[in-house]
Design a protein around this motif. Structure first.
Motif, PDB file in Angstrom:
ATOM      1  N   VAL A   7       0.126  12.158  49.453  1.00 48.45           N
ATOM      2  CA  VAL A   7       0.341  13.369  50.389  1.00 48.45           C
ATOM      3  C   VAL A   7      -0.729  13.437  52.041  1.00 48.45           C
ATOM      4  O   VAL A   7      -0.533  13.156  52.625  1.00 48.45           O
ATOM      5  N   CYS A   8      -2.145  13.085  51.411  1.00 47.83           N
ATOM      6  CA  CYS A   8      -3.267  13.618  52.160  1.00 47.83           C
ATOM      7  C   CYS A   8      -3.319  12.441  52.772  1.00 47.83           C
ATOM      8  O   CYS A   8      -4.116  11.910  54.243  1.00 47.83           O
ATOM      9  N   GLU A   9      -2.811  11.127  52.526  1.00 49.43           N
ATOM     10  CA  GLU A   9      -2.155   9.440  54.119  1.00 49.43           C
ATOM     11  C   GLU A   9      -1.788   9.696  54.196  1.00 49.43           C
ATOM     12  O   GLU A   9      -1.804   9.274  55.213  1.00 49.43           O
ATOM     13  N   LEU A  10      -1.143  10.933  54.311  1.00 49.93           N
ATOM     14  CA  LEU A  10       0.210  10.558  55.306  1.00 49.93           C
ATOM     15  C   LEU A  10      -0.554  11.771  57.026  1.00 49.93           C
ATOM     16  O   LEU A  10      -1.646  11.833  57.359  1.00 49.93           O
ATOM     17  N   ARG A  11       0.381  10.281  57.630  1.00 56.83           N
ATOM     18  CA  ARG A  11      -0.143  10.814  59.714  1.00 56.83           C
ATOM     19  C   ARG A  11       1.119  11.138  60.080  1.00 56.83           C
ATOM     20  O   ARG A  11       1.821  11.056  59.885  1.00 56.83           O
ATOM     21  N   GLY A  13      -2.979  14.154  63.782  1.00 59.39           N
ATOM     22  CA  GLY A  13      -2.023  12.307  64.149  1.00 59.39           C
ATOM     23  C   GLY A  13      -2.761  12.341  62.828  1.00 59.39           C
ATOM     24  O   GLY A  13      -1.919  10.266  62.436  1.00 59.39           O
ATOM     25  N   ALA A  14      -3.907  11.432  63.075  1.00 58.70           N
ATOM     26  CA  ALA A  14      -4.859  10.284  61.988  1.00 58.70           C
ATOM     27  C   ALA A  14      -4.487  11.373  60.432  1.00 58.70           C
ATOM     28  O   ALA A  14      -3.536  11.971  59.907  1.00 58.70           O
ATOM     29  N   LYS A  28      -8.052  13.852  56.597  1.00 57.41           N
ATOM     30  CA  LYS A  28      -9.007  14.044  56.908  1.00 57.41           C
ATOM     31  C   LYS A  28      -9.462  14.758  57.792  1.00 57.41           C
ATOM     32  O   LYS A  28     -10.206  16.550  57.923  1.00 57.41           O
ATOM     33  N   ARG A  29      -8.338  15.421  58.198  1.00 55.47           N
ATOM     34  CA  ARG A  29      -7.775  17.132  58.606  1.00 55.47           C
ATOM     35  C   ARG A  29      -8.189  18.160  57.573  1.00 55.47           C
ATOM     36  O   ARG A  29      -8.977  19.520  58.250  1.00 55.47           O
TER      37      ARG A  29
END
Length: 139
Positions: free
Chosen positions: A32-36, A56-57, A61-62
């Motif tokens: 899920v954390c890889e979604l952009r 957007g990224a 990361k956010r």
């Protein structure tokens, strides 16, 4: 829950650090954390959104950027998070023990410019609808 559980998937958890005066974030679902181009919300155990945002990224990361901004502010350093907001994060974590980040990637929509993922529109609509405590602007 205030946000649609079928769309928003748990991705991370925010808790107080061992010293109880700082916060930490742990990723709970790497996929899920890889979604952009996604919308995320920090929610209480009861599903109340306290902060809604978009990225957007990668979502991970956010989400992982939150402790740095908040902890810097709690330590008295200037930065992106105002002191009053950092204290509210600390208060919410003291009261609730944990906040969960949930993430949703809207489906692309066909426009005159081609396929566009309307994640900023979804973020704006959700902020207006829920008026979360920790959103400084209500876009």
């Amino acid at each position: 829950m205030f946000l649609d559980r079928d769309k928003f998937k748990p991705a991370a958890e925010m808790r107080l650090g061992r010293d109880k005066s700082s916060i930490r974030v742990t990723i709970t679902d790497q996929k899920v954390c890889e979604l952009r181009e996604a919308v995320y919300a920090w929610i209480t155990a009861g599903g109340q959104p306290v902060r809604i945002g978009a990225c957007g990224a990668s979502a991970g990361k956010r989400l992982l950027s939150y402790p740095g901004y908040i902890n810097r502010s709690l330590a008295g350093c200037s930065g992106a998070t105002p002191k009053w907001e950092a204290l509210k994060w600390l208060g919410l974590l003291t009261a609730h023990g944990m906040l969960t980040a949930v993430v949703h990637q809207p489906e692309p929509t066909l426009t005159a410019a081609g396929l566009v993922r309307p994640y900023l529109d979804v973020e704006r609509r959700l902020i207006r609808q829920h008026r979360p405590l920790l959103n400084r602007s209500h876009r």
